[in-house]
Motif scaffolding. Sequence first.
Motif, short mmCIF file in Angstrom:
data_model
loop_
_atom_site.label_atom_id
_atom_site.label_comp_id
_atom_site.label_asym_id
_atom_site.label_seq_id
_atom_site.Cartn_x
_atom_site.Cartn_y
_atom_site.Cartn_z
N HIS A 128 -13.48 -25.51 57.72
CA HIS A 128 -14.20 -24.58 57.02
C HIS A 128 -13.40 -23.08 57.02
O HIS A 128 -13.37 -22.54 55.94
N ASP A 129 -12.98 -22.70 58.24
CA ASP A 129 -12.22 -21.40 58.18
C ASP A 129 -11.06 -21.34 57.30
O ASP A 129 -10.75 -20.16 56.65
N HIS A 133 -12.04 -20.09 53.75
CA HIS A 133 -11.78 -18.52 53.63
C HIS A 133 -10.42 -18.23 53.09
O HIS A 133 -10.42 -17.23 52.64
N GLU A 174 -19.88 -15.72 52.75
CA GLU A 174 -20.03 -17.49 53.03
C GLU A 174 -20.68 -17.99 51.80
O GLU A 174 -20.38 -19.15 51.35
FE FE Z 1 -17.05 -18.98 57.73
#
Ligand code: FE
Length: 277
Positions: A128-129, A133, A174
């Motif tokens: 996820h990170d 991102h 997000e």
């Molecule tokens: Fe996040």
Amino acid sequence: MEAATKLRGDYGTAGEDYAVDQHWSDYSEEEHALWRRLHQRQTALLPGYACDAYRESLARLDCSAGIPKFEDTNRALKRASGWSLVAVPGLIPDLVFFKHLSERRFPVTRWLRRPEEFDYIVEPDVFHDFFGHVPMLFDPAFADYMQAYGLGGLKAARLDSLKILARLYWYTVEFGLLRTARGPRIYGAGILSSGGEVLHAIDSPHPRRLMFRLERVMRTDYRIDRFQDTYFVIESFERLVSDTACDFAPIYERLRAQPAIAPDEAVQGDIAAVPDS
Ligand code: FE
Ligand code: PHE
């Protein structure tokens, strides 16, 4: 930190800034294989759904072969936008997170989910990170927004307004959508790293897709345990930066006295997003 015992990840060696060594050589071949599967499934979903800035940077990052070495990413990222990644054991305290962002460092969780969490994970992991991102940090305007958010977080903490500011993070960083001539495109990491939400966010008739209005967003509650009921669509990353450049102190003051808007609620003044031309 009193929550540390309940969090996944090894906090033993973390200092005050929670930065740890990534220990890249400790990842197992099974973990790299799981990363490859996650990467493959997710990239196959993105054409026509993720925004161009994200897709171009993801291609440039070329992290399909296994869990990336943050050190390698940092060389390119520093050059592109002045950001760098720091490995962290997992979730970190708000103030530590804001301090990192305010100095253009993005904390990335070092551990990867387990195979049985392929489709869904509660806590952010390295997939996820990083996958969600990091590509957006290459965009100059978005990179500036993230730093401003870090500074804004430190300020909101002093003003006891973190809950209101957190909604802005949620509905932009997000779960944000970007308006384009071909319809909304995803830039929010929570969608981009999710197997199911990519299609839900863009194609499903259920959620509202509303034009971004700062105070509307900051009043809107969110749910962390299901696909979103409402997405907010920005005009551009430059507009996001300028729309959030004002002093939030009077906004916090005002919003404190108002009830929150439910995640699926419509209010007067809402404008449905339509493609620009
Ligand atoms: Fe996040
Ligand atoms: N302008 C905000 C403030 O005065 C800071 C901020 C910028 C917060 C961008 C979030 C995103 O607090």
